[in-house]
Design a protein around this motif. Structure first.
Motif: not given
Length: 300
Positions: A22, A25, A27, A29-31, A33-34, A36, A39, A64, A149
């Motif tokens: 989190v 990213l 977010s 939502t993005a976390a 998705e990453k 899987n 939310q 953000r 990263e």
């Protein structure tokens, strides 16, 4: 009477890793998705962490999720624990011919031009199933190592503090790049003559100052550029046929601008190009192989 906070023992590595993602990213939502996951699972875990640490951890700013100071401190400590877990989980052996992992290399223009082609060629030759991702490193390369990263960082970035290891690849210095027809092409430049030239200054930003500028200013001088650019990209076209002079790393000038002339700079600003990695990858067989490969490719 408010309910007691959750038992800290209920916080597992998965929750700390979610906190890291989190943060990375910005977010929920993005976390999700990453990782899987739903939310709602991310929101539930963050809520549990908020209650346990008695801190909001993230506040929403400009679309953000921005970490609080308490969250940054928790992440700094938890990354050390996650790194120790990574070391324990690493296999004792690595077979490059069977490997399918992705490796991420953080570096900048100099390394992309001079080093990445040889590194990628070596990886493709010894581990054809692996993939490579190259990302920018200026300003936050070491944070990218800590946040997982990037696997390695290449450049003038050696660090001595705990949490990092580095290995010097070679020494470099700055030189002047000018058109072959420039009246001073090939001449020995003294400080006054050098300062009087029409300079192209490469300002990389992010608080970075090239070593030759530090040396020049330490001697009591100041460079007044005619043109300032953010990168050496396109430098050949800019200088060709003009009286402009750029000060760039010598190997970059000698290896990529065949129609221009490289001349010694009176402020060479010698520096080391190093391979840097985070402590949590130090014992990994795959990372040891990668580091040895990069060393060989860059020194060969």
């Amino acid at each position: 009477m408010p309910p007691p906070p959750p038992n800290p023992a209920s916080i597992d590595f998965a929750a700390l890793n979610l906190l890291r993602v989190v943060h990375e990213l910005g977010s929920f939502t993005a976390a999700a998705e990453k990782l899987n996951v739903n939310q709602s699972a991310v929101s539930y875990t963050i809520a549990k962490l908020r209650a346990c640490f008695q801190d909001p951890l993230f506040v929403r700013e400009g679309g953000r999720q921005v970490a609080t100071e308490r969250c940054e401190d928790i992440l700094a400590r938890s990354l050390q624990m996650l790194g120790m877990l990574d070391e324990m989980l690493q296999p004792d052996a690595f077979e490059p011919g069977q490997a399918t992992q992705n490796v991420t290399i953080a570096c900048n223009y100099y390394e992309r031009m001079l080093m990445i082609p040889g590194i990628v060629s070596a990886i493709r030759r010894h581990a054809p199933g692996m993939t490579v991702k190259v990302i920018s490193s200026l300003g936050d390369g070491h944070l990218r190592l800590l946040r997982r990263e990037a696997d390695v960082l290449i450049g003038p970035f050696a660090r001595a503090e705990s949490g990092f290891h580095s290995r010097r690849l070679y020494s470099e210095e700055y030189a002047c790049l000018m058109d072959a027809a420039h009246p001073l092409a090939g001449a020995r430049l003294d400080a006054d003559t050098y300062l009087s030239l029409n300079h192209v200054l490469i300002d990389y930003g992010a608080g970075w100052q090239s070593a030759y500028l530090r040396e020049l200013e330490a001697a009591g001088h100041r460079l007044l550029p005619t043109i300032t650019t953010p990168s050496p990209a396109g430098l050949g076209t800019l200088i060709s046929g003009s009286d402009l002079v750029a000060t760039i790393p010598r190997r970059l000038g000698e290896g990529n601008f065949e129609d221009l002339r490289v001349t010694d700079c009176p402020f060479p600003g010698a520096f080391d190009v190093s391979l840097v990695w985070a402590a949590h990858t130090n014992a990994s067989a795959m990372h040891r192989w990668l580091r040895d490969l990069i060393w060989t490719a860059c020194r060969g």
